[in-house]
Design an enzyme around this catalytic site. Structure first.
Site, short mmCIF file in Angstrom:
data_model
loop_
_atom_site.label_atom_id
_atom_site.label_comp_id
_atom_site.label_asym_id
_atom_site.label_seq_id
_atom_site.Cartn_x
_atom_site.Cartn_y
_atom_site.Cartn_z
N GLY A 16 2.31 4.84 -4.04
CA GLY A 16 2.62 3.96 -5.16
C GLY A 16 3.34 4.69 -6.27
O GLY A 16 3.10 4.46 -7.46
N ALA A 17 4.28 5.56 -5.89
CA ALA A 17 4.94 6.45 -6.85
C ALA A 17 6.07 5.79 -7.62
O ALA A 17 6.69 6.43 -8.47
CB ALA A 17 5.48 7.69 -6.12
N ASN A 18 6.36 4.53 -7.35
CA ASN A 18 7.54 3.90 -7.93
C ASN A 18 7.28 3.17 -9.25
O ASN A 18 8.22 2.72 -9.90
CB ASN A 18 8.18 2.92 -6.94
CG ASN A 18 7.23 1.80 -6.55
OD1 ASN A 18 6.36 2.02 -5.70
ND2 ASN A 18 7.36 0.63 -7.14
N GLY A 33 4.25 2.45 -12.81
CA GLY A 33 3.01 2.69 -13.51
C GLY A 33 2.54 4.13 -13.50
O GLY A 33 3.31 5.07 -13.73
N ILE A 34 1.24 4.31 -13.23
CA ILE A 34 0.64 5.64 -13.22
C ILE A 34 1.30 6.54 -12.19
O ILE A 34 1.54 7.73 -12.44
CB ILE A 34 -0.88 5.53 -12.92
CG1 ILE A 34 -1.59 4.63 -13.93
CG2 ILE A 34 -1.51 6.90 -12.88
CD1 ILE A 34 -1.47 5.07 -15.36
N GLY A 35 1.61 5.98 -11.02
CA GLY A 35 2.24 6.78 -9.96
C GLY A 35 3.60 7.30 -10.36
O GLY A 35 3.96 8.45 -10.07
N SER A 45 -11.00 3.25 -11.01
CA SER A 45 -10.89 2.48 -12.24
C SER A 45 -12.27 2.42 -12.89
O SER A 45 -13.30 2.48 -12.19
CB SER A 45 -10.41 1.06 -11.93
OG SER A 45 -10.65 0.18 -13.02
N TYR A 86 -11.93 -6.51 -6.56
CA TYR A 86 -11.27 -5.32 -7.11
C TYR A 86 -12.30 -4.25 -7.44
O TYR A 86 -12.13 -3.06 -7.08
CB TYR A 86 -10.48 -5.69 -8.37
CG TYR A 86 -9.82 -4.51 -9.05
CD1 TYR A 86 -8.74 -3.86 -8.45
CD2 TYR A 86 -10.28 -4.04 -10.27
CE1 TYR A 86 -8.13 -2.77 -9.06
CE2 TYR A 86 -9.69 -2.95 -10.89
CZ TYR A 86 -8.61 -2.33 -10.28
OH TYR A 86 -8.02 -1.23 -10.89
#
Length: 317
Positions: free
Chosen positions: A20-22, A24-26, A149, A174
């Site tokens: 998920g590097a694309n 937000g946090i990533g 989270s 979640y």
């Protein structure tokens, strides 16, 4: 002042894989790792969005050493394909970051409830398939960082209805998936300790960070008013994604980061500020639940770890 991105040590010669590097946090994690000389493999579901993120990063870090690899954590075949493409390539740090939040019920390619399937089972399968790629030696350690989270504190592992087939609440699902992240990180650390491996497993949470992740469930439900309200709350109360990435960066790079620990923002209500070691929920330390979850996860994903069952206790705050 606390630990900031300026404290990230030189990462030249080290390779990180970030899911998920694309965004937000990533994205912010990847940006700072690249700024400090790391090679970063960006494992993302959308290659187009990942390539756009590469362009964004290189505007500020022209020599960023980045590589995009497609990986859909909601598809076990996609995870297997990524592992096959990497072959015996060495990875120093695996950052299990990607996730989805509070979406209407749906299922992954393999029939898992999507939040549990992507946030937990996908990362369980990926870590297991890349275990042999984590090759520490006397000069360098290896780490697995799993992003959870604060919502994990609400979570309960419902072994009788893991996939929400009988009853489904988006936030409960979640929270369950995020509790599973912490249980997995701790049990993985216990197994590393039992094996005497120079690999550490660390759990983190970003606090209340302003990212697009929070809006996706609202968008899929068509909740325009709630989306607008969330935008106001994020603008007024949330910290930036770059601040939210600090616990991940700390766990991935700081020499003093400890295996089996849980790091998050140390400021207001543990939702803002620089990284600090914290206690997670009481349920997250339940070793019986962790081992039951591990065994079920292995059965569901058909991924077996070449690690012994844990015989030692991991650290606990």
């Amino acid at each position: 002042m606390g630990w900031t991105a300026d404290d990230v040590p030189d990462q030249r010669g080290r390779k990180h894989l970030v899911t998920g590097a694309n965004s937000g946090i990533g994205l912010e994690t990847t940006r700072e790792l690249a700024r400090n000389g790391a090679t970063v493999i960006m494992a993302c579901r959308s290659v187009d969005r990942a390539n756009a993120a590469v362009t964004d990063i290189r505007e500020g870090v022209p020599d960023a050493d980045l590589r995009v690899e497609r990986c859909d954590l909601g598809d076990l075949e996609s995870i297997r394909s990524l592992a096959d493409r990497l072959g015996d390539e060495t990875i120093d740090v695996l950052i299990n970051n990607a996730g989805t939040m509070a979406i209407p019920r749906s299922e992954t390619e393999d029939g898992f409830e999507t939040q549990f399937g992507v946030n937990h089972l996908g990362h369980f399968a990926l870590t297991g398939r890349l275990l042999e790629n984590l090759r520490p030696d006397d000069e360098r350690d290896s780490r697995v960082v799993t992003v959870s989270s604060a919502m994990h504190e609400r979570g309960v592992i419902d072994f009788d209805d893991l996939h929400g087939e009988r009853a489904y609440d988006a936030w409960d699902a979640y929270a369950q998936s995020k509790l599973a992240n912490v249980l997995f990180a701790y049990d993985l650390e216990r197994r590393f300790l039992t094996a005497g491996a120079n690999v550490t497993s660390i759990a983190v949470h970003p606090g209340y960070a302003n990212t697009q992740l929070q809006f996706r469930g609202l968008e899929r439900r068509g909740r325009r008013f709630r989306k607008a309200a969330r935008w106001v709350m994020n603008t007024v109360l949330a910290q930036s994604a770059s601040m939210g990435a600090l616990p991940t960066l700390y766990a991935a790079t700081a020499p003093e980061a400890e295996g089996g620990a849980y790091y998050g923002p140390g400021g207001l209500m543990n939702m803002r500020g620089t990284p600090k070691r914290q206690a997670s929920s009481d349920r997250s330390y339940d070793e019986e639940t962790a081992r039951r979850l591990w065994n079920i996860s292995s059965e569901l994903t058909d991924v077996t770890y070449e690690l012994p069952d844990p015989t030692v206790d991991g650290p606990r705050v």
